[in-house]
Design a protein around this motif. Structure first.
Motif, PDB file in Angstrom:
ATOM      1  N   ARG A 104       0.821  -1.209   0.000  1.00  0.00           N
ATOM      2  CA  ARG A 104       0.000   0.000   0.000  1.00  0.00           C
ATOM      3  C   ARG A 104       0.854   1.258   0.000  1.00  0.00           C
ATOM      4  O   ARG A 104       0.591   2.202  -0.753  1.00  0.00           O
ATOM      5  N   SER A 105       1.898   1.300   0.840  1.00  0.00           N
ATOM      6  CA  SER A 105       2.741   2.500   0.890  1.00  0.00           C
ATOM      7  C   SER A 105       3.528   2.666  -0.397  1.00  0.00           C
ATOM      8  O   SER A 105       3.694   3.787  -0.902  1.00  0.00           O
ATOM      9  N   PHE A 106       4.002   1.555  -0.980  1.00  0.00           N
ATOM     10  CA  PHE A 106       4.739   1.619  -2.235  1.00  0.00           C
ATOM     11  C   PHE A 106       3.840   2.133  -3.357  1.00  0.00           C
ATOM     12  O   PHE A 106       4.238   2.980  -4.164  1.00  0.00           O
ATOM     13  N   ALA A 107       2.613   1.633  -3.402  1.00  0.00           N
ATOM     14  CA  ALA A 107       1.661   2.066  -4.431  1.00  0.00           C
ATOM     15  C   ALA A 107       1.362   3.556  -4.308  1.00  0.00           C
ATOM     16  O   ALA A 107       1.250   4.266  -5.314  1.00  0.00           O
ATOM     17  N   GLU A 108       1.246   4.046  -3.080  1.00  0.00           N
ATOM     18  CA  GLU A 108       0.983   5.471  -2.869  1.00  0.00           C
ATOM     19  C   GLU A 108       2.183   6.326  -3.266  1.00  0.00           C
ATOM     20  O   GLU A 108       2.035   7.347  -3.943  1.00  0.00           O
ATOM     21  N   GLN A 109       3.377   5.893  -2.878  1.00  0.00           N
ATOM     22  CA  GLN A 109       4.586   6.661  -3.173  1.00  0.00           C
ATOM     23  C   GLN A 109       4.851   6.739  -4.676  1.00  0.00           C
ATOM     24  O   GLN A 109       5.247   7.783  -5.197  1.00  0.00           O
TER      25      GLN A 109
END
Length: 205
Positions: A25-30
């Motif tokens: 999730r954090s990778f997708a957002e970044q």
């Protein structure tokens, strides 16, 4: 319709050291990712316990579309997309994405309503709801399909097999009401049991 060839798509490799769901999730957002693609091993064996359960978690909680793939198809083979739904008329965000997906593959969309004890309609009511749904969202190149089955999951899987569907789509506009029951209880049990790719999306209303 022309699609990018594999050689024209840039590929980058990353290794993340964290728990699977929060790291994705954090990778997708970044990185401003538009789509998550994950493999699934099916519904049996130890691989299902690890790979399957993780895929189901991502499918359920991701805020962007997810495609779970058991057997990789070619782009040109995706011509029939099944869309099971309760035909509620408050799914604008989801339907915009479904229509873009259909256009991308130049595919026929098969609307599907499963008549079960928990979601029962007479044939005339179901057909009317699906026709109204298609008109409301200005759908093109579609069919309407109504099936009776004690269990919604089996009804979906049977229909996918019946028409030899190339892709299954499942989604909801938010986590409440009938759509909440329909999505949350079904997607995780379907994702590892369907042979064709499954595209899912859950927006947070």
């Amino acid at each position: 319709q022309a699609h990018p060839s594999p050689s024209s798509v840039p590929v980058s490799f990353y290794t993340l050291h964290d728990y699977l769901l929060p790291s994705i999730r954090s990778f997708a957002e970044q990185k401003k990712i538009d789509l998550i693609v994950m493999g699934t091993s099916g519904s049996t064996g130890l691989e299902e316990v690890f790979i399957g359960s993780n895929t189901e978690k991502v499918v359920r909680f991701a805020t962007i579309p997810v495609v779970a793939i058991r057997k990789a198809p070619s782009f040109s083979s995706i011509r029939n997309i099944v869309f099971p739904n309760t035909m509620e008329l408050n799914q604008t965000e989801l339907m915009l994405r479904i229509k873009k997906l259909q256009k991308f593959f130049d595919a026929r969309l098969h609307l599907l309503m499963i008549n079960s004890p928990t979601h029962f309609l007479r044939d005339q009511e179901a057909n009317g709801a699906m026709e109204e749904f298609a008109k409301h969202y200005q759908l093109d190149n579609y069919t309407i399909n109504f099936r009776n089955n004690t269990h919604v999951r089996e009804g979906i899987l049977d229909f996918v097999s019946e028409i030899k569907a190339d892709m299954l789509t499942m989604g909801t506009h938010g986590r409440r009401g009938i759509a909440h029951i329909f999505f949350d209880s079904l997607t995780e049990s379907v994702v590892n049991r369907v042979e064709c790719p499954i595209w899912t999306y859950s927006s947070r209303a």
